[in-house]
Design an enzyme around this catalytic site. Structure first.
Site, PDB file in Angstrom:
ATOM      1  N   TYR A 121      71.364 -18.097  -9.834  1.00  0.00           N
ATOM      2  CA  TYR A 121      71.845 -17.205 -11.064  1.00  0.00           C
ATOM      3  C   TYR A 121      72.924 -18.118 -11.582  1.00  0.00           C
ATOM      4  O   TYR A 121      72.946 -19.376 -11.197  1.00  0.00           O
ATOM      5  CB  TYR A 121      72.970 -16.194 -10.466  1.00  0.00           C
ATOM      6  CG  TYR A 121      73.670 -15.228 -11.496  1.00  0.00           C
ATOM      7  CD1 TYR A 121      73.021 -13.959 -12.744  1.00  0.00           C
ATOM      8  CD2 TYR A 121      74.350 -15.463 -12.206  1.00  0.00           C
ATOM      9  CE1 TYR A 121      73.880 -13.156 -13.259  1.00  0.00           C
ATOM     10  CE2 TYR A 121      75.405 -14.634 -13.137  1.00  0.00           C
ATOM     11  CZ  TYR A 121      74.511 -13.971 -13.607  1.00  0.00           C
ATOM     12  OH  TYR A 121      75.083 -13.125 -14.530  1.00  0.00           O
ATOM     13  N   GLN A 183      73.671  -6.396 -11.847  1.00  0.00           N
ATOM     14  CA  GLN A 183      72.569  -6.248 -11.868  1.00  0.00           C
ATOM     15  C   GLN A 183      71.031  -6.616 -11.351  1.00  0.00           C
ATOM     16  O   GLN A 183      70.362  -6.849 -10.468  1.00  0.00           O
ATOM     17  CB  GLN A 183      71.780  -5.702 -12.959  1.00  0.00           C
ATOM     18  CG  GLN A 183      72.089  -6.030 -14.559  1.00  0.00           C
ATOM     19  CD  GLN A 183      73.430  -6.170 -14.533  1.00  0.00           C
ATOM     20  OE1 GLN A 183      74.084  -5.916 -14.227  1.00  0.00           O
ATOM     21  NE2 GLN A 183      72.988  -6.470 -16.075  1.00  0.00           N
ATOM     22  N   SER A 229      87.137 -23.254 -10.828  1.00  0.00           N
ATOM     23  CA  SER A 229      87.582 -24.999 -10.164  1.00  0.00           C
ATOM     24  C   SER A 229      88.985 -25.720 -10.386  1.00  0.00           C
ATOM     25  O   SER A 229      89.576 -25.268 -10.879  1.00  0.00           O
ATOM     26  CB  SER A 229      86.686 -25.439 -11.717  1.00  0.00           C
ATOM     27  OG  SER A 229      86.558 -27.196 -11.937  1.00  0.00           O
ATOM     28  N   GLN A 251      89.059 -30.514 -16.161  1.00  0.00           N
ATOM     29  CA  GLN A 251      88.545 -28.932 -15.386  1.00  0.00           C
ATOM     30  C   GLN A 251      89.199 -27.806 -15.891  1.00  0.00           C
ATOM     31  O   GLN A 251      88.793 -26.779 -15.925  1.00  0.00           O
ATOM     32  CB  GLN A 251      89.036 -29.204 -13.884  1.00  0.00           C
ATOM     33  CG  GLN A 251      88.347 -30.046 -13.088  1.00  0.00           C
ATOM     34  CD  GLN A 251      87.260 -30.141 -12.957  1.00  0.00           C
ATOM     35  OE1 GLN A 251      86.294 -29.502 -12.714  1.00  0.00           O
ATOM     36  NE2 GLN A 251      86.414 -31.035 -13.456  1.00  0.00           N
ATOM     37  N   GLU A 319      88.051 -28.779  -4.656  1.00  0.00           N
ATOM     38  CA  GLU A 319      86.851 -29.446  -4.794  1.00  0.00           C
ATOM     39  C   GLU A 319      86.343 -30.290  -5.159  1.00  0.00           C
ATOM     40  O   GLU A 319      85.121 -30.898  -4.315  1.00  0.00           O
ATOM     41  CB  GLU A 319      86.564 -27.931  -5.617  1.00  0.00           C
ATOM     42  CG  GLU A 319      85.362 -28.751  -6.500  1.00  0.00           C
ATOM     43  CD  GLU A 319      84.670 -27.686  -7.694  1.00  0.00           C
ATOM     44  OE1 GLU A 319      84.028 -26.704  -7.712  1.00  0.00           O
ATOM     45  OE2 GLU A 319      85.713 -26.880  -8.372  1.00  0.00           O
ATOM     46  N   HIS A 320      87.600 -31.309  -6.716  1.00  0.00           N
ATOM     47  CA  HIS A 320      87.354 -32.450  -6.796  1.00  0.00           C
ATOM     48  C   HIS A 320      88.707 -33.482  -6.390  1.00  0.00           C
ATOM     49  O   HIS A 320      89.852 -32.801  -6.671  1.00  0.00           O
ATOM     50  CB  HIS A 320      87.339 -32.300  -7.840  1.00  0.00           C
ATOM     51  CG  HIS A 320      86.221 -31.376  -8.330  1.00  0.00           C
ATOM     52  ND1 HIS A 320      86.355 -30.364  -8.402  1.00  0.00           N
ATOM     53  CD2 HIS A 320      84.283 -31.456  -8.637  1.00  0.00           C
ATOM     54  CE1 HIS A 320      84.927 -29.777  -9.474  1.00  0.00           C
ATOM     55  NE2 HIS A 320      84.138 -30.906  -8.917  1.00  0.00           N
ATOM     56  N   GLU A 407      74.561 -12.684  34.680  1.00  0.00           N
ATOM     57  CA  GLU A 407      75.146 -11.221  33.443  1.00  0.00           C
ATOM     58  C   GLU A 407      74.607 -11.017  33.772  1.00  0.00           C
ATOM     59  O   GLU A 407      74.811  -8.920  33.484  1.00  0.00           O
ATOM     60  CB  GLU A 407      74.436 -12.257  32.564  1.00  0.00           C
ATOM     61  CG  GLU A 407      74.955 -13.808  31.957  1.00  0.00           C
ATOM     62  CD  GLU A 407      75.155 -14.575  31.121  1.00  0.00           C
ATOM     63  OE1 GLU A 407      74.058 -13.605  30.705  1.00  0.00           O
ATOM     64  OE2 GLU A 407      75.399 -14.971  30.774  1.00  0.00           O
ATOM     65  N   HIS A 412      65.768 -10.185  32.993  1.00  0.00           N
ATOM     66  CA  HIS A 412      65.264 -11.579  32.550  1.00  0.00           C
ATOM     67  C   HIS A 412      64.766 -12.467  34.063  1.00  0.00           C
ATOM     68  O   HIS A 412      63.866 -13.616  33.620  1.00  0.00           O
ATOM     69  CB  HIS A 412      66.828 -12.272  32.161  1.00  0.00           C
ATOM     70  CG  HIS A 412      67.007 -12.022  30.958  1.00  0.00           C
ATOM     71  ND1 HIS A 412      67.233 -10.915  30.885  1.00  0.00           N
ATOM     72  CD2 HIS A 412      67.380 -12.776  29.885  1.00  0.00           C
ATOM     73  CE1 HIS A 412      67.578 -10.837  29.019  1.00  0.00           C
ATOM     74  NE2 HIS A 412      67.594 -11.613  28.963  1.00  0.00           N
TER      75      HIS A 412
END
Length: 424
Positions: A121, A183, A229, A251, A319-320, A407, A412
């Site tokens: 996106y 959408q 950001s 930023q 972030e930075h 268990e 098993h």
């Protein structure tokens, strides 16, 4: 910018937008409508939200060629160089399948498989981001993903930003749709007549896109819920105020909720940077956005020592992170939490945004404490491989059956014992 003396106790962990009840209901309605009515719903939402009536959702090859041809030749060469740097960096992240053979003949391994299809996106709005195309598409290609889909909201004239189309064309991505908002996420997750569904969705967007990604998670995978950001600059008295101010503003101009913070033991530097920020704001084209960001989420924190400043940075987990000190790499071992780290005055944050090679899709909102930036790993999945030998099963079968019965899973245990001819 406000200046504050501190001794720890700061955080970037702002309230994560969860949307209003009205927004959440709207997203659920959009997703349901797209699932039920497919392309017709997409076209109706595009007309309502983007103000354009489309005959076709898919970008044609001719549209891509026109956008590519219209791009300035010098700019195209810059895009190519950036793409080469990004590809070279991400190739070093690629993992191969592996095997190991034990003495008893058992073969164990891990099979690394690219995802079949991913969706990217690309947001619209106040800026177009061809760099996001490079940063998301290239690691997918390095991983070996065969089908890469891009969706983006159209302009009023029914086109997508030329830079986005040109970047996609350069990378050989041809499946692009003029669909935005919740959408688009619904279409990528569930499919329509025109858009086949994908396995994982990448890319940032507004609150409706974020809510839609949360809603479809589980049916498909998602990369992350990206927040605004962030930049933190760690600097001492040797740093240049004009460079720090420019980086903080780089930023802040992104979004009114972007965060820009300086952490320093030098009050002299703090005062100089605050003054320089005001001076540079005067001529900034996106001044109103940057100013709002700085007023709400900007700060200059002054500590007693550089060691305390490092501790504050680790608490912030930005972030930075830029390190602009006399010996920046001397702090490498102590710095623990940041999406991306930039050392030295020539490593300005936009170098990483566009050109150096590492990915610019990074964790925000303090989540760099436990998460990483986008990488080739996000575009593959790993399967365990087990080839157990008869010798190994005879040697360890009793232990496996005993574990199963511990268990309470008798079937098993019997599944092992039938192969050992000990079934009851």
């Amino acid at each position: 910018m406000k200046i504050e003396r501190i001794r720890g106790g700061v955080s970037l962990r702002r309230t994560i937008e969860s949307g209003t009840e009205e927004q959440r209901r709207a997203v659920l309605d959009i997703i349901a409508n797209v699932r039920d009515r497919g392309d017709a719903a997409l076209k109706e939402y595009t007309e309502r939200f983007d103000g354009v009536k489309l005959d076709s959702l898919k970008v044609t090859e001719e549209e891509m060629k026109r956008a590519h041809a219209a791009m300035d030749a010098e700019m195209l060469e810059i895009i190519r160089q950036a793409a080469a740097n990004i590809r070279d960096y991400h190739k070093r992240q690629k993992r191969e399948s592996w095997w190991m053979t034990k003495e008893d003949g058992t073969i164990l391994g891990q099979k690394v498989t690219p995802l079949d299809a991913v969706g990217l996106y690309v947001p619209g709005g106040t800026a177009a981001y061809p760099s996001s195309v490079l940063m998301n598409v290239i690691p997918a290609q390095v991983a070996g993903v065969k089908r890469i889909v891009i969706t983006s909201p159209p302009n009023k004239d029914g086109t997508l930003p030329a830079g986005v189309l040109a970047a996609a064309y350069e990378l050989g991505v041809t499946e692009i749709y003029k669909v935005g908002g919740a959408q688009a996420i619904a279409a990528l997750a569930y499919g329509t007549e025109t858009i086949r569904p994908v396995d994982k969705i990448f890319g940032p967007g507004n609150i409706y896109v974020a809510l839609a990604k949360r809603e479809v998670f589980g049916h498909v995978a998602i990369d992350m819920i990206a927040g605004p950001s962030e930049i933190v600059v760690l600097a001492d008295e040797t740093a240049r105020p004009d460079e720090i101010a420019a980086d903080l503003l780089s930023q802040a101009e992104h979004d009114v909720r972007a965060s820009a913070i300086l952490v320093t033991p030098s009050m002299k530097l703090a005062l100089a940077v605050a003054s320089e920020v005001e001076r540079q704001l005067e001529t900034l084209p996106r001044r109103d956005i940057a100013q709002a960001a700085l007023e709400n989420y900007g700060a200059i924190y002054v500590t007693e020592t550089l060691e305390e400043a490092v501790d504050v940075v680790n608490e912030l987990a930005p972030e930075h992170l830029e390190v602009m000190t006399a010996e920046p790499l001397a702090l490498f071992g102590r710095l623990r939490h940041a999406g991306a780290m930039f050392f030295g005055r020539f490593s300005s944050e936009p170098v990483g945004d566009y050109f150096a090679g590492p990915n610019h899709v990074l964790p925000t909102n303090g989540t760099a404490r436990f998460s990483s930036g986008l990488s080739v790993d996000e575009f593959v999945k790993k399967s365990s491989v087990i080839v157990y030998s008869e010798t190994a099963l005879k040697q360890h079968g009793d232990k496996i059956a005993a574990f199963a019965r511990l268990e309470g899973l008798e079937a098993h245990a019997r599944a092992i014992e039938v192969r050992l001819e000990k079934g009851e």
